[in-house]
Design an enzyme around this catalytic site. Structure first.
Site, PDB file in Angstrom:
ATOM      1  N   ASP A 180      21.170  30.031   4.199  1.00 39.85           N
ATOM      2  CA  ASP A 180      21.975  31.026   3.504  1.00 39.85           C
ATOM      3  C   ASP A 180      21.396  32.434   3.452  1.00 39.85           C
ATOM      4  O   ASP A 180      22.054  33.412   3.708  1.00 39.85           O
ATOM      5  CB  ASP A 180      22.181  30.599   2.050  1.00 39.85           C
ATOM      6  CG  ASP A 180      22.577  29.139   1.929  1.00 39.85           C
ATOM      7  OD1 ASP A 180      22.734  28.469   2.945  1.00 39.85           O
ATOM      8  OD2 ASP A 180      22.728  28.700   0.783  1.00 39.85           O
ATOM      9  N   GLU A 414      11.581  21.797  -2.605  1.00 43.37           N
ATOM     10  CA  GLU A 414      12.678  22.241  -1.724  1.00 43.37           C
ATOM     11  C   GLU A 414      12.109  22.947  -0.490  1.00 43.37           C
ATOM     12  O   GLU A 414      12.603  22.785   0.613  1.00 43.37           O
ATOM     13  CB  GLU A 414      13.601  23.164  -2.525  1.00 43.37           C
ATOM     14  CG  GLU A 414      14.913  23.491  -1.845  1.00 43.37           C
ATOM     15  CD  GLU A 414      15.835  24.324  -2.731  1.00 43.37           C
ATOM     16  OE1 GLU A 414      15.425  24.664  -3.873  1.00 43.37           O
ATOM     17  OE2 GLU A 414      16.953  24.660  -2.288  1.00 43.37           O
TER      18      GLU A 414
END
Ligand code: 2M8
Length: 458
Positions: A180, A414
């Site tokens: 993103d 993450e």
């Protein structure tokens, strides 16, 4: 600082039970969320990675979660990037189901609410890997029969609604790339002028659950939301979006994964007694188009093509190497890309690992902000399969080693600082746990090194 070994000097790869426990904690009963708090619904490509890892120890759940994702598939074949969990409060994630409003679109499913954009199509290759890991192979074959028509529809959606005449699929939102906030999209995003009144008032939810230093800026977020409303207000019509969107990109990673997916579909077709020629030809055609349209011979890598400006986006991000996942890439091109990948870190620190999401020497690099520099397990894992397939086992091994060493030392985060100094973003992140499992258990089972994309497929 990252040491060579796990916490307490445990042997490398000794967190397998913890990885399984992460996946179990994130299981909702029908699917696995990426992580508690920040990501409370089912995500598209996350599910593909998670099911690979889970299939090593829970075949039925792995199958169930992939099928649940495809319950969100639209009549035109698109697989949405989020399938919303109706039991989760509406304000738990932004932009939620009320913003995407799939229930107002005839092509969207009526049983579940979803977003309207897609993500990289990793799922056909996932299904093949699941067959390799399956304890009950006849059940796994039945599952392939059930999933196959959905995978075909996903493939044909990209082919019929998203394909440029040159042969590659385009994306209309940075969220469709999966990367993103990558600096790769900065120029295109910065060029977007949001017309007055076009941006609905909204409140970011991600900053309530995570550190602002890890997340995109407000300016970028405005553009994410603007692109979403543009697509939604045009009824998620692709032809219209292709014409009007200020961001339309041929992404090497998305297309590399698509090529791999078409190749995997041909394999599945062969196993299920269907005709796979269409998919095998498509896989080759996508590889050829990648080389013709996105390969930069001087830089030895692929650059995204901005279809709005007509220029290549010459930023040094990890997307440039992901066409290595395409099995039909010319071996000479693959060799040069694998060599360039190995030098990608530009880091004098000996613990600096493969493969950061962005080149450290480039403007826009940020070692902790997501997709702007940190190392991620999923891109390393995809690249490792590509490098194995194209005969570069040493690079593949280094990529997998990075996953194992980072998790052993820093837990299931993450993403990670490329120098190994910290983990960032969500804790107990599902795809990190799943891909760690796949690497550790796949190594134990002797699956890697030139065994093909799924680790051997029949
Ligand atoms: C991140 O993206 C979502 C939007 O889709 C977000 O920031 O809210 C990305 O890392 C994406 O690749 C990933 O699928 C998603 C869930 O893990 O989070």
């Amino acid at each position: 600082m990252l040491a060579g070994m796990a916490k307490d000097d445990a042997p490398a790869g000794s967190r397998v039970d913890e990885a399984k426990a992460v996946l179990d904690r994130n299981w909702t009963g029908v699917s696995t969320i990426p992580a508690g708090g920040l990501y409370p619904h089912q995500w598209n490509w996350d599910t593909g990675f998670i099911a690979v890892g889970r299939s090593w120890f829970e075949q039925e759940r792995a199958e169930a979660e992939l099928l649940h994702l495809f319950e969100g598939q639209w009549a035109d074949g698109r697989v949405p990037h989020i399938v919303f969990n109706p039991r989760v409060p509406a304000d738990a994630y932004f932009p939620g189901a009320d913003v995407w409003r799939s229930d107002e679109v005839a092509a969207a499913p009526s049983a579940v609410r979803t977003s309207g954009i897609t993500q990289p199509p990793v799922h056909a290759a996932t299904a093949l890997a699941m067959l390799v890991h399956a304890e009950d192979r006849s059940r796994a074959r039945g599952f392939l029969d059930e999933l196959f028509p959905h995978l075909v529809a996903q493939h044909r959606y990209l082919k019929e609604h998203r394909r440029e005449p040159g042969g590659l699929a385009w994306i209309v939102h940075p969220w469709e790339s999966g990367l993103d906030n990558s600096p790769a999209w900065d120029e295109a995003l910065n060029a977007i002028e949001i017309p007055g009144g076009a941006l609905p008032p909204y409140r970011r939810r991600d900053l309530a659950t995570s550190d602002a230093r890890d997340r995109p800026s407000d300016r970028d977020y405005d553009r994410f939301v603007y692109l979403l409303t543009l697509y939604r207000d045009g009824g998620y019509d692709d032809a219209r979006m292709r014409e009007r969107s200020p961001l339309v990109v041929e992404d090497p990673m998305f297309n590399g994964i698509w090529a791999r997916s078409a190749w995997a579909l041909a394999e599945i077709a062969r196993m299920t007694g269907e005709d796979g020629d269409e998919f095998a030809e498509d896989a080759k055609a996508i590889a050829t188009a990648l080389q013709e349209r996105l390969w930069d011979d001087r830089a030895s890598r692929f650059f995204p093509l901005d279809l709005v400006s007509g220029s290549h986006m010459n930023h040094h991000s990890i997307v440039s190497f992901l066409p290595l996942t395409s099995p039909d890439l010319d071996p000479k091109v693959a060799r040069r890309a694998a060599e360039a990948l190995r030098n990608f870190r530009h880091c004098s620190d000996p613990v600096c690992r493969l493969a950061p999401s962005y080149d450290e020497l480039e403007g826009g690099y940020d070692r902790r902000r997501y997709w702007r520099g940190p190392v991620w397990a999923n891109t390393n894992w995809l690249l490792a399969h590509g490098c194995d397939f194209h005969g570069h086992p040493t690079v593949a091994r280094e990529l997998r080693d990075t996953i194992v060493r980072f998790v052993d030392a820093l837990g299931f985060r993450e993403y990670y600082d490329p120098h190994g100094e910290a983990g960032y973003g969500a804790h107990d992140f599902s795809w990190t746990a799943a891909l760690y499992l796949d690497v550790v258990l796949g190594r134990e089972a002797g699956l890697f090194d030139r065994r093909g994309l799924s680790g051997g497929s029949s």
